[in-house]
Design a protein around this motif. Sequence first.
Motif, PDB file in Angstrom:
ATOM      1  N   VAL A  89      61.215  14.782  38.302  1.00 14.93           N
ATOM      2  CA  VAL A  89      59.905  14.877  38.961  1.00 14.93           C
ATOM      3  C   VAL A  89      60.149  15.201  40.438  1.00 14.93           C
ATOM      4  CG1 VAL A  89      57.773  13.677  39.569  1.00 14.93           C
ATOM      5  CG2 VAL A  89      58.835  13.269  37.345  1.00 14.93           C
ATOM      6  N   ARG A  90      59.599  16.303  40.882  1.00 12.08           N
ATOM      7  CA  ARG A  90      59.886  16.776  42.241  1.00 12.08           C
ATOM      8  C   ARG A  90      58.702  16.672  43.198  1.00 12.08           C
ATOM      9  NH1 ARG A  90      63.315  22.391  41.124  1.00 12.08           N
ATOM     10  NH2 ARG A  90      64.914  21.457  39.774  1.00 12.08           N
ATOM     11  N   PHE A 106      61.447  19.627  32.499  1.00 12.49           N
ATOM     12  CA  PHE A 106      61.780  19.010  31.223  1.00 12.49           C
ATOM     13  C   PHE A 106      63.195  19.401  30.818  1.00 12.49           C
ATOM     14  CE2 PHE A 106      57.183  18.852  31.088  1.00 12.49           C
ATOM     15  CZ  PHE A 106      56.922  17.646  30.458  1.00 12.49           C
ATOM     16  N   ALA A 107      63.833  18.556  30.029  1.00 17.38           N
ATOM     17  CA  ALA A 107      65.183  18.851  29.533  1.00 17.38           C
ATOM     18  C   ALA A 107      65.122  20.090  28.634  1.00 17.38           C
ATOM     19  CB  ALA A 107      65.730  17.653  28.767  1.00 17.38           C
ATOM     20  N   ALA A 199      53.313  11.555  35.932  1.00 15.54           N
ATOM     21  CA  ALA A 199      54.622  11.938  35.400  1.00 15.54           C
ATOM     22  C   ALA A 199      55.633  10.815  35.603  1.00 15.54           C
ATOM     23  CB  ALA A 199      55.101  13.218  36.095  1.00 15.54           C
ATOM     24  N   THR A 200      56.394  10.521  34.526  1.00 15.77           N
ATOM     25  CA  THR A 200      57.431   9.485  34.569  1.00 15.77           C
ATOM     26  C   THR A 200      58.706  10.055  33.983  1.00 15.77           C
ATOM     27  OG1 THR A 200      55.768   7.758  34.281  1.00 15.77           O
ATOM     28  CG2 THR A 200      58.049   7.150  33.874  1.00 15.77           C
ATOM     29  N   VAL A 201      59.780   9.956  34.719  1.00 12.60           N
ATOM     30  CA  VAL A 201      61.067  10.483  34.256  1.00 12.60           C
ATOM     31  C   VAL A 201      61.485   9.769  32.973  1.00 12.60           C
ATOM     32  CG1 VAL A 201      63.509  10.719  34.826  1.00 12.60           C
ATOM     33  CG2 VAL A 201      61.777  11.146  36.575  1.00 12.60           C
ATOM     34  N   LEU A 211      50.103  15.636  34.014  1.00  9.32           N
ATOM     35  CA  LEU A 211      51.195  15.110  34.823  1.00  9.32           C
ATOM     36  C   LEU A 211      50.779  14.884  36.271  1.00  9.32           C
ATOM     37  CD1 LEU A 211      54.099  17.378  33.518  1.00  9.32           C
ATOM     38  CD2 LEU A 211      53.488  15.073  32.761  1.00  9.32           C
ATOM     39  N   PHE A 212      49.996  15.818  36.812  1.00 10.58           N
ATOM     40  CA  PHE A 212      49.573  15.740  38.207  1.00 10.58           C
ATOM     41  C   PHE A 212      48.106  16.163  38.305  1.00 10.58           C
ATOM     42  CE2 PHE A 212      54.062  16.907  38.154  1.00 10.58           C
ATOM     43  CZ  PHE A 212      54.626  15.963  38.998  1.00 10.58           C
TER      44      PHE A 212
END
Length: 377
Positions: A89-90, A106-107, A199-201, A211-212
């Motif tokens: 999350v940036r 995302f991965a 958003a949560t890692v 997410l935002f």
Amino acid sequence: MPAAMPLRPKLLVLSCLAAALAGAAFLAFGARAADDQKAAPAPKAALTVTLTQAQTVRLPIRISANGNVAAWQEASVGTEANGLRLAEVRANVGDVVKRGQVLAVFAPDTVQADLAQIDAGVAEAEATLAEAAANAQRARELQPSGALSAQQVTQYLTAERTAEARLQAQRAAARVQRLRLAQTQVLAPDAGVISARQATVGAVLPAGQELFRLIRQGRLEWRAELPSSDLARVKPGMRATVAPVSGGAAVAGTVRVVAPTVDAQTRNGIVYVDLGASPDTKAGMFARGEFDIGASQALTLPQSAVVLRDGFHYVLKLGPGSRVALTKVGVGRRAGDRIEITSGLDAAAKVVAAGAGFLGDGDTVKVVDASRSAAAN
């Protein structure tokens, strides 16, 4: 021995003597009263004041209103990738971001593996198409000689078209996987300010999860509520001044649009006002403001000349003998140090300019010239 004086003449003499003494005493008292009256000092002035007169000036016409500050537009930033783990999350609440900036990642491992498999399928489909195309070309060349039957020629041509369709399907699948790979990066849809973050890692999220939340372009607006009677006087493009009730500097605004409908219960309509940038103004605040709808001529006095007593406004008007009279007036608009007088005062009347709060009805004042008073100070 002389004879005794008769009684009646004696009483007459005594009466005349008494009258003479009383007259003398009255004259003496009157003279002393006259002297005292001449010597009595004039009433002492309660205060030294300067005078002013009402002036006709041009005052702005303003309409006051209340309302909430809100975002001009909000953008919901979510994920399009389904079932992927949020790796990074940036961005956080309050960050100012640009359009296209990466907010979260995302991965991509699963998507990259699927893409590699699809790319292999594309390569296989290309090879199959090349073989089918070669066979179809030979069939077309041999068809006139009759070396191949019509059924065989049709089979080769059909195999070519089938291989071509499979290649297109594999390429489409590859494009889908590349699109999924691009969706592993969540980008800002517009410039603005992040107002919320969910958003949560490490979370594995379904497609469409928010997410935002983003305030587009950082723009705020004031949604002012006005009675229907005032709504028609406000037009797009008019200026407004808005001040948050919680404190902070006032901010200038411009009317963007007036709502086409009025609430059936409150009979109020909404006026949308674009606000300028201000660090003290936040979305969700309650604010008061004024709309500047023009100007008109008004009879005004300095605000220091008007006193408030028992809920009413008064001025001290100068009368005969340097005595002041408490005069009730009606007031209206205020601008700077001037206040509008709507009733109760003639434009030619002279009133106390300052210090009226220390005087009462009928007090005697000493009047000095305002210019001399200023020079003395």
